[in-house]
Design a protein around this motif. Structure first.
Motif, PDB file in Angstrom:
ATOM      1  N   ASP A   1      12.309  -8.792   1.691  1.00 16.66           N
ATOM      2  CA  ASP A   1      13.411  -9.639   1.216  1.00 16.66           C
ATOM      3  C   ASP A   1      14.745  -8.933   1.358  1.00 16.66           C
ATOM      4  O   ASP A   1      15.764  -9.548   1.704  1.00 16.66           O
ATOM      5  N   ILE A   2      14.746  -7.623   1.094  1.00 16.51           N
ATOM      6  CA  ILE A   2      15.986  -6.855   1.230  1.00 16.51           C
ATOM      7  C   ILE A   2      16.425  -6.817   2.692  1.00 16.51           C
ATOM      8  O   ILE A   2      17.600  -7.036   3.020  1.00 16.51           O
ATOM      9  N   LEU A   3      15.485  -6.543   3.584  1.00 16.53           N
ATOM     10  CA  LEU A   3      15.800  -6.481   5.007  1.00 16.53           C
ATOM     11  C   LEU A   3      16.299  -7.828   5.524  1.00 16.53           C
ATOM     12  O   LEU A   3      17.267  -7.903   6.281  1.00 16.53           O
ATOM     13  N   THR A   4      15.650  -8.893   5.090  1.00 17.35           N
ATOM     14  CA  THR A   4      16.085 -10.236   5.491  1.00 17.35           C
ATOM     15  C   THR A   4      17.480 -10.524   4.965  1.00 17.35           C
ATOM     16  O   THR A   4      18.335 -11.068   5.675  1.00 17.35           O
ATOM     17  N   GLY A   5      17.740 -10.142   3.714  1.00 11.80           N
ATOM     18  CA  GLY A   5      19.050 -10.367   3.122  1.00 11.80           C
ATOM     19  C   GLY A   5      20.155  -9.630   3.855  1.00 11.80           C
ATOM     20  O   GLY A   5      21.254 -10.173   4.051  1.00 11.80           O
ATOM     21  N   ILE A   6      19.883  -8.410   4.278  1.00 11.03           N
ATOM     22  CA  ILE A   6      20.880  -7.642   5.024  1.00 11.03           C
ATOM     23  C   ILE A   6      21.222  -8.360   6.326  1.00 11.03           C
ATOM     24  O   ILE A   6      22.387  -8.448   6.722  1.00 11.03           O
ATOM     25  N   GLY A   7      20.206  -8.890   6.985  1.00  7.21           N
ATOM     26  CA  GLY A   7      20.430  -9.585   8.243  1.00  7.21           C
ATOM     27  C   GLY A   7      21.231 -10.861   8.104  1.00  7.21           C
ATOM     28  O   GLY A   7      21.827 -11.329   9.072  1.00  7.21           O
TER      29      GLY A   7
ATOM     30  N   LYS B   1       0.822  -1.217   0.000  1.00  4.64           N
ATOM     31  CA  LYS B   1       0.000   0.000   0.000  1.00  4.64           C
ATOM     32  C   LYS B   1       0.853   1.263   0.000  1.00  4.64           C
ATOM     33  O   LYS B   1       0.365   2.345  -0.304  1.00  4.64           O
ATOM     34  N   PHE B   2       2.131   1.126   0.366  1.00  2.00           N
ATOM     35  CA  PHE B   2       2.976   2.307   0.541  1.00  2.00           C
ATOM     36  C   PHE B   2       4.236   2.189  -0.315  1.00  2.00           C
ATOM     37  O   PHE B   2       4.745   1.101  -0.541  1.00  2.00           O
ATOM     38  N   HIS B   3       4.745   3.333  -0.747  1.00  2.00           N
ATOM     39  CA  HIS B   3       5.770   3.364  -1.779  1.00  2.00           C
ATOM     40  C   HIS B   3       7.106   3.923  -1.289  1.00  2.00           C
ATOM     41  O   HIS B   3       7.164   4.697  -0.344  1.00  2.00           O
ATOM     42  N   HIS B   4       8.166   3.514  -1.997  1.00  2.00           N
ATOM     43  CA  HIS B   4       9.468   4.166  -1.880  1.00  2.00           C
ATOM     44  C   HIS B   4       9.738   4.856  -3.209  1.00  2.00           C
ATOM     45  O   HIS B   4       8.823   5.017  -4.031  1.00  2.00           O
ATOM     46  N   ALA B   5      10.953   5.262  -3.457  1.00  2.00           N
ATOM     47  CA  ALA B   5      11.253   6.073  -4.643  1.00  2.00           C
ATOM     48  C   ALA B   5      11.004   5.338  -5.953  1.00  2.00           C
ATOM     49  O   ALA B   5      10.760   5.967  -6.981  1.00  2.00           O
ATOM     50  N   TYR B   6      11.040   3.994  -5.916  1.00  2.00           N
ATOM     51  CA  TYR B   6      10.968   3.239  -7.171  1.00  2.00           C
ATOM     52  C   TYR B   6       9.729   2.368  -7.301  1.00  2.00           C
ATOM     53  O   TYR B   6       9.632   1.581  -8.239  1.00  2.00           O
ATOM     54  N   GLY B   7       8.793   2.483  -6.355  1.00  2.00           N
ATOM     55  CA  GLY B   7       7.575   1.697  -6.492  1.00  2.00           C
ATOM     56  C   GLY B   7       7.045   1.217  -5.159  1.00  2.00           C
ATOM     57  O   GLY B   7       7.472   1.679  -4.094  1.00  2.00           O
TER      58      GLY B   7
ATOM     59  N   ARG C   1      26.879  -2.445   2.097  1.00  2.00           N
ATOM     60  CA  ARG C   1      26.576  -2.107   0.703  1.00  2.00           C
ATOM     61  C   ARG C   1      25.072  -2.162   0.440  1.00  2.00           C
ATOM     62  O   ARG C   1      24.503  -1.282  -0.208  1.00  2.00           O
ATOM     63  N   GLU C   2      24.432  -3.187   0.975  1.00  2.00           N
ATOM     64  CA  GLU C   2      22.993  -3.326   0.763  1.00  2.00           C
ATOM     65  C   GLU C   2      22.192  -2.259   1.520  1.00  2.00           C
ATOM     66  O   GLU C   2      21.134  -1.822   1.056  1.00  2.00           O
ATOM     67  N   LEU C   3      22.711  -1.836   2.657  1.00  2.00           N
ATOM     68  CA  LEU C   3      22.037  -0.755   3.387  1.00  2.00           C
ATOM     69  C   LEU C   3      22.106   0.551   2.605  1.00  2.00           C
ATOM     70  O   LEU C   3      21.148   1.336   2.603  1.00  2.00           O
ATOM     71  N   LEU C   4      23.215   0.774   1.896  1.00  7.40           N
ATOM     72  CA  LEU C   4      23.306   1.962   1.045  1.00  7.40           C
ATOM     73  C   LEU C   4      22.291   1.891  -0.093  1.00  7.40           C
ATOM     74  O   LEU C   4      21.651   2.892  -0.444  1.00  7.40           O
ATOM     75  N   ASN C   5      22.150   0.698  -0.683  1.00  8.04           N
ATOM     76  CA  ASN C   5      21.151   0.522  -1.749  1.00  8.04           C
ATOM     77  C   ASN C   5      19.739   0.736  -1.214  1.00  8.04           C
ATOM     78  O   ASN C   5      18.897   1.369  -1.869  1.00  8.04           O
ATOM     79  N   LEU C   6      19.480   0.205  -0.019  1.00  9.04           N
ATOM     80  CA  LEU C   6      18.171   0.386   0.604  1.00  9.04           C
ATOM     81  C   LEU C   6      17.913   1.865   0.884  1.00  9.04           C
ATOM     82  O   LEU C   6      16.807   2.359   0.658  1.00  9.04           O
ATOM     83  N   TRP C   7      18.941   2.554   1.361  1.00  8.69           N
ATOM     84  CA  TRP C   7      18.825   3.992   1.626  1.00  8.69           C
ATOM     85  C   TRP C   7      18.381   4.725   0.364  1.00  8.69           C
ATOM     86  O   TRP C   7      17.499   5.582   0.400  1.00  8.69           O
ATOM     87  N   ASN C   8      18.969   4.380  -0.769  1.00 10.92           N
ATOM     88  CA  ASN C   8      18.627   5.029  -2.032  1.00 10.92           C
ATOM     89  C   ASN C   8      17.168   4.789  -2.411  1.00 10.92           C
ATOM     90  O   ASN C   8      16.546   5.623  -3.078  1.00 10.92           O
TER      91      ASN C   8
ATOM     92  N   HIS D   1      24.742  -2.686  13.098  1.00  6.81           N
ATOM     93  CA  HIS D   1      24.885  -1.928  11.851  1.00  6.81           C
ATOM     94  C   HIS D   1      24.687  -0.438  12.137  1.00  6.81           C
ATOM     95  O   HIS D   1      23.562   0.028  12.301  1.00  6.81           O
ATOM     96  N   HIS D   2      25.762   0.319  12.182  1.00  5.82           N
ATOM     97  CA  HIS D   2      25.601   1.749  12.467  1.00  5.82           C
ATOM     98  C   HIS D   2      24.866   2.445  11.330  1.00  5.82           C
ATOM     99  O   HIS D   2      24.133   3.402  11.559  1.00  5.82           O
ATOM    100  N   ARG D   3      25.012   1.931  10.083  1.00  9.72           N
ATOM    101  CA  ARG D   3      24.324   2.573   8.963  1.00  9.72           C
ATOM    102  C   ARG D   3      22.805   2.375   9.063  1.00  9.72           C
ATOM    103  O   ARG D   3      22.034   3.224   8.615  1.00  9.72           O
ATOM    104  N   ALA D   4      22.371   1.274   9.659  1.00 11.56           N
ATOM    105  CA  ALA D   4      20.934   1.079   9.872  1.00 11.56           C
ATOM    106  C   ALA D   4      20.397   2.146  10.816  1.00 11.56           C
ATOM    107  O   ALA D   4      19.290   2.674  10.631  1.00 11.56           O
ATOM    108  N   LEU D   5      21.186   2.508  11.817  1.00  8.76           N
ATOM    109  CA  LEU D   5      20.773   3.550  12.755  1.00  8.76           C
ATOM    110  C   LEU D   5      20.755   4.924  12.085  1.00  8.76           C
ATOM    111  O   LEU D   5      19.855   5.735  12.332  1.00  8.76           O
ATOM    112  N   LEU D   6      21.745   5.189  11.244  1.00  8.49           N
ATOM    113  CA  LEU D   6      21.761   6.448  10.512  1.00  8.49           C
ATOM    114  C   LEU D   6      20.540   6.552   9.601  1.00  8.49           C
ATOM    115  O   LEU D   6      19.942   7.625   9.456  1.00  8.49           O
ATOM    116  N   LEU D   7      20.175   5.423   8.978  1.00  4.98           N
ATOM    117  CA  LEU D   7      19.007   5.424   8.103  1.00  4.98           C
ATOM    118  C   LEU D   7      17.726   5.662   8.907  1.00  4.98           C
ATOM    119  O   LEU D   7      16.838   6.407   8.467  1.00  4.98           O
ATOM    120  N   VAL D   8      17.624   5.069  10.078  1.00  9.31           N
ATOM    121  CA  VAL D   8      16.467   5.332  10.951  1.00  9.31           C
ATOM    122  C   VAL D   8      16.393   6.825  11.257  1.00  9.31           C
ATOM    123  O   VAL D   8      15.327   7.449  11.181  1.00  9.31           O
TER     124      VAL D   8
END
Length: 329
Positions: free
Chosen positions: A65-71, A52-58, A80-87, A115-122
């Motif tokens: 799946d992305i979140l599970t893969g990062i874990g 029901k809710f969107h990000h920049a690409y859809g 690297r994947e957190l940077l892609n998720l950020w985008n 993951h400090h980048r996960a905290l920065l993204l939050v």
């Protein structure tokens, strides 16, 4: 004229406008509030209305799946994947509705994998689109100014996404507070950045924890981050204790330069006084190129200008008329 980016995207232009959808299943704040502890702690992604809710690409239905893969990834791959998720979910600094739904799961990634980048993204998702705003009115502001309408690429009202992310972050405050004592200073600094964007119900606990950590912190970047976080927690209500504290810190010659400079910036954000001549001189003497380079990783400076950081903040604070347009964003 109705502009809808897909299912779940409130129309910008129609009778009632976006507020027509406030409090309905198309309001991401409602979706975040409905997430139970079992859903979040059990990583039950299927219980969340991603599509029901969107990000920049859809639509957001690919995010689990992305979140599970990062874990499941090693540290380098996860970064690297957190940077892609950020985008995807905070594209060019604009938080998204799908990103707000991801906040509780990013918090748990940070807890389980440091993951400090996960905290920065939050922290980025829980702040209005920054647009390089290092002004006195903008550097420490997390919420969207009243009357400002920012829209995501999907057409969704961004203020709702930021509110929802702050709501999710605030609910998880007690999970994040222990990370202020993490062995990795990058995690400590990122935790301070994330926590300082939390909403009112958690601010007293957060301020106390930030001040306690500051008293024992020995890392330069983290010390500066803690000072700015303490200032941000006080920003909405202009807490008198924090105004006095930051004023005393920047005027104390026994304090390290990173503390004094960060405290001076926080103090300027909390008061309406003109910049004192004494402080102008202090900035010229202490805010050196070397200090700016050392403080480049401080999230607030990085948000403002990845290259210039502290320098850009000082230029904006000293020349407010040149950056008045940022107040409308």
């Amino acid at each position: 004229m109705n502009w809808r980016g897909g299912d779940g995207t409130p129309a910008i232009y129609e009778t009632g406008g976006p507020e027509l959808y406030a409090g309905t299943p198309e309001d991401v704040r409602v979706a975040v509030a409905a997430m139970t502890a079992e859903t979040k702690d059990g990583l039950r992604h299927e219980a969340v209305p991603w599509r029901k809710f969107h990000h920049a690409y859809g639509p957001g239905d690919g995010l689990p799946d992305i979140l599970t893969g990062i874990g499941c990834s090693d540290a380098e791959s996860a970064d690297r994947e957190l940077l892609n998720l950020w985008n995807m979910i905070c594209h060019q600094g604009t938080p998204s509705a799908a990103g707000a739904l991801a906040v509780p799961f990013l918090v748990r990634l940070a807890l389980s994998h440091s993951h400090h980048r996960a905290l920065l993204l939050v922290g980025a998702l829980a702040r209005r689109p920054h647009l390089g705003d290092g002004t006195r009115a903008g550097l420490l502001r997390a919420d969207t100014p009243a009357g400002v309408l920012n829209f995501e690429p999907s057409g969704y009202l961004n203020a709702w996404s930021v509110e929802a992310a702050r709501q999710a972050l605030t609910a998880d405050t007690d999970l994040l507070l222990p990370l202020l004592d993490h062995t990795d200073p990058a995690v400590r600094a990122a935790t301070a950045y994330a926590l300082s964007a939390a909403a009112a119900p958690a601010r007293d606990r957060i301020k106390a924890a930030l001040c306690t950590r500051f008293d024992v912190e020995d890392d330069l970047v983290t010390r500066a981050s803690l000072v700015l976080a303490i200032g941000e927690v006080a920003w909405t209500e202009r807490d008198a204790d924090t105004i006095a504290r930051t004023h005393a810190w920047w005027r104390d010659p026994t304090r390290p330069a990173e503390v004094r400079v960060s405290a001076a910036l926080a103090w300027l954000c909390l008061v309406d006084d003109p910049i004192p001549a004494e402080l102008d001189t202090f900035f010229d003497e202490e805010a050196t190129d070397r200090l700016a380079a050392l403080l480049a990783p401080v999230p607030w400076f990085f948000d403002t200008d990845r290259e210039e950081g502290l320098r850009s903040v000082l230029v904006q604070m000293r020349n407010p008329d040149d950056y008045a347009w940022l107040a409308t964003c």
